[in-house]
Scaffold this motif. Structure first.
Motif, PDB file in Angstrom:
ATOM      1  N   ARG A  65       0.821  -1.203   0.000  1.00  0.00           N
ATOM      2  CA  ARG A  65       0.000   0.000   0.000  1.00  0.00           C
ATOM      3  C   ARG A  65       0.860   1.261   0.000  1.00  0.00           C
ATOM      4  O   ARG A  65       0.381   2.343  -0.320  1.00  0.00           O
ATOM      5  N   ARG A  91      -1.478   4.361  -1.281  1.00  0.00           N
ATOM      6  CA  ARG A  91      -2.856   4.275  -1.772  1.00  0.00           C
ATOM      7  C   ARG A  91      -3.768   5.159  -0.931  1.00  0.00           C
ATOM      8  O   ARG A  91      -3.660   5.196   0.298  1.00  0.00           O
ATOM      9  N   PHE A 108     -10.281   4.550   1.281  1.00  0.00           N
ATOM     10  CA  PHE A 108     -11.566   4.357   0.631  1.00  0.00           C
ATOM     11  C   PHE A 108     -12.490   5.530   0.933  1.00  0.00           C
ATOM     12  O   PHE A 108     -12.489   6.078   2.042  1.00  0.00           O
ATOM     13  N   ILE A 141     -15.768  -2.310  -8.576  1.00  0.00           N
ATOM     14  CA  ILE A 141     -15.036  -3.578  -8.430  1.00  0.00           C
ATOM     15  C   ILE A 141     -15.222  -4.420  -9.686  1.00  0.00           C
ATOM     16  O   ILE A 141     -16.348  -4.737 -10.080  1.00  0.00           O
ATOM     17  N   SER A 182     -10.095  -5.960  -8.956  1.00  0.00           N
ATOM     18  CA  SER A 182      -9.518  -4.707  -9.420  1.00  0.00           C
ATOM     19  C   SER A 182     -10.541  -3.598  -9.276  1.00  0.00           C
ATOM     20  O   SER A 182     -11.747  -3.838  -9.256  1.00  0.00           O
ATOM     21  N   THR A 183     -10.056  -2.352  -9.195  1.00  0.00           N
ATOM     22  CA  THR A 183     -10.949  -1.189  -9.197  1.00  0.00           C
ATOM     23  C   THR A 183     -10.817  -0.433 -10.507  1.00  0.00           C
ATOM     24  O   THR A 183     -11.073   0.758 -10.567  1.00  0.00           O
ATOM     25  N   ASP A 190      -5.924  -5.009  -7.332  1.00  0.00           N
ATOM     26  CA  ASP A 190      -5.486  -4.115  -6.263  1.00  0.00           C
ATOM     27  C   ASP A 190      -6.390  -4.202  -5.033  1.00  0.00           C
ATOM     28  O   ASP A 190      -6.286  -3.400  -4.125  1.00  0.00           O
ATOM     29  N   LEU A 191      -7.281  -5.196  -5.024  1.00  0.00           N
ATOM     30  CA  LEU A 191      -8.158  -5.402  -3.879  1.00  0.00           C
ATOM     31  C   LEU A 191      -8.087  -6.852  -3.425  1.00  0.00           C
ATOM     32  O   LEU A 191      -8.077  -7.762  -4.247  1.00  0.00           O
ATOM     33  N   LYS A 192      -8.027  -7.053  -2.127  1.00  0.00           N
ATOM     34  CA  LYS A 192      -8.200  -8.381  -1.525  1.00  0.00           C
ATOM     35  C   LYS A 192      -9.555  -8.346  -0.840  1.00  0.00           C
ATOM     36  O   LYS A 192      -9.795  -7.514   0.037  1.00  0.00           O
ATOM     37  N   ILE A 193     -10.460  -9.224  -1.246  1.00  0.00           N
ATOM     38  CA  ILE A 193     -11.839  -9.182  -0.763  1.00  0.00           C
ATOM     39  C   ILE A 193     -12.186 -10.479  -0.048  1.00  0.00           C
ATOM     40  O   ILE A 193     -11.902 -11.570  -0.548  1.00  0.00           O
ATOM     41  N   ASP A 217      -2.672 -12.406   0.573  1.00  0.00           N
ATOM     42  CA  ASP A 217      -2.909 -12.418  -0.874  1.00  0.00           C
ATOM     43  C   ASP A 217      -2.180 -13.549  -1.589  1.00  0.00           C
ATOM     44  O   ASP A 217      -2.288 -13.683  -2.814  1.00  0.00           O
TER      45      ASP A 217
END
Length: 331
Positions: free
Chosen positions: A29, A48, A51, A66, A84-85, A105-108, A195
């Motif tokens: 980040r 980064r 949010f 997303i 990704s965003t 770029d996102l871990k959900i 990740d």
């Protein structure tokens, strides 16, 4: 600042010529880059942005952005993804490797369907430091653990250990030594918050095969040889799976209170930032537990059920609402 000065400052960023990465945090980040502008060295530190959460509309816009969702695995009600965003026009939900993996770029994590207790756990709440005496453990906490185990909350653990799910995610299977009929074994898996690629953020779980140990409270002096052997084998399995790491780059700990009442060990890179999950009042180092058991007075059945433990609970948790809150009100 004048409009001209602002434009001059903004023009410096595209002029930055990257030479090398100096540092990054374990979640990628925040990075520090070395480079040059007009031949002179400079540092570019990129972080980064947070949010946007200021309104329901901002949250819906975040969700709508997303794309490229790629499932990493799922077990029972738990699902985890990379995503990704990037703009919807570049959306690709095929789940293929390559560009999707690079741009993620996102871990959900998705918990579905979730319970009221899940909602409380992930809500903002005040934290409390409590002391659990042996008496409180015997009279209140142990019965609470029994109820939780009876509710089927360990189904996902048994699904893994019995080969019904997540077998593709198992990093190592250890079936113990010949003299303990496999009871000393464990399965090693990625923690759902990792990740699976950033070594500085490595976080694994060793799920033990023994079912008589619900938490660190069940550890006794007689378990010291078992724990010492377990520690060595977990470390060996980790560095075998990830040869770029050495055993002295790994930290082993257990939680109390744990999220679920089946004994498991967290294996993390020592470079992983020590957030709440590694903080005092939550994480207990495995080596320290072994040392404490070894020096405790008493026979082989003496154990950690016989000592007072202080730890943190949220005031929305069942432990606070059902046990420690009422006990405080009585005092």
């Amino acid at each position: 600042m004048s409009t001209k000065d602002k434009a001059t400052a903004e023009a410096l960023i595209p002029l930055f010529e990257i030479e090398r990465l100096l540092n990054k945090d374990q979640h990628d980040r925040r990075i520090a880059l070395l480079g040059r502008i007009h031949g002179k060295h400079g540092l570019l530190i990129i972080e980064r942005a947070a949010f946007a959460t200021e309104s329901p509309e901002a949250l819906r816009a975040l969700h709508a952005a997303i794309t490229r969702v790629r499932n990493l695995g799922n077990n029972d009600i738990y699902h985890w993804y990379m995503a990704s965003t990037s703009s919807p026009s570049s959306n690709n939900n095929s789940g293929e490797e390559g560009e999707d993996e690079i741009s993620a770029d996102l871990k959900i994590n998705l918990i579905w369907p979730c319970t009221e207790e899940h909602i409380r756990k992930y809500s903002t709440q005040t934290l409390r430091m409590v002391t659990e005496t042996p008496q409180i453990y015997r009279e209140y906490v142990r019965p609470y653990m029994e109820r939780k185990r009876a509710e089927g909350r360990l189904n996902w653990v048994y699904n893994i250990l019995e080969g019904r799910s997540e077998q593709e995610n198992v990093i190592a299977r250890d079936y113990g030594t010949d003299n303990n009929n496999g009871e000393g074994g464990f399965h090693l898996l990625p923690d759902l918050n990792w990740d699976r690629k950033t070594m500085g953020a490595l976080h694994l779980l060793a799920l033990v095969h023994r079912r008589d140990i619900w938490s660190l409270r069940d550890l006794r002096k007689k378990d010291v040889p078992y724990l010492e052997s377990l520690r060595e084998r977990v470390l060996d399995a980790t560095v075998k799976a990830y040869p770029e790491l050495e055993t002295d780059q790994l930290k082993l700990y257990v939680h109390y209170q744990p999220t679920y009442y089946h004994f498991h060990i967290h294996v993390v890179n020592v470079m992983l930032e020590a957030g709440m999950t590694q903080s005092v009042g939550k994480a207990f180092g495995l080596e320290n537990l072994i040392a404490q058991l070894r020096v405790m007075e008493g026979g082989p059945e003496t154990g950690l059920a016989d000592v007072s433990l202080s730890y943190v609970v949220g005031d929305e948790s069942e432990l606070w609402r059902e046990i420690f809150g009422p006990l405080k009100a009585k005092s």
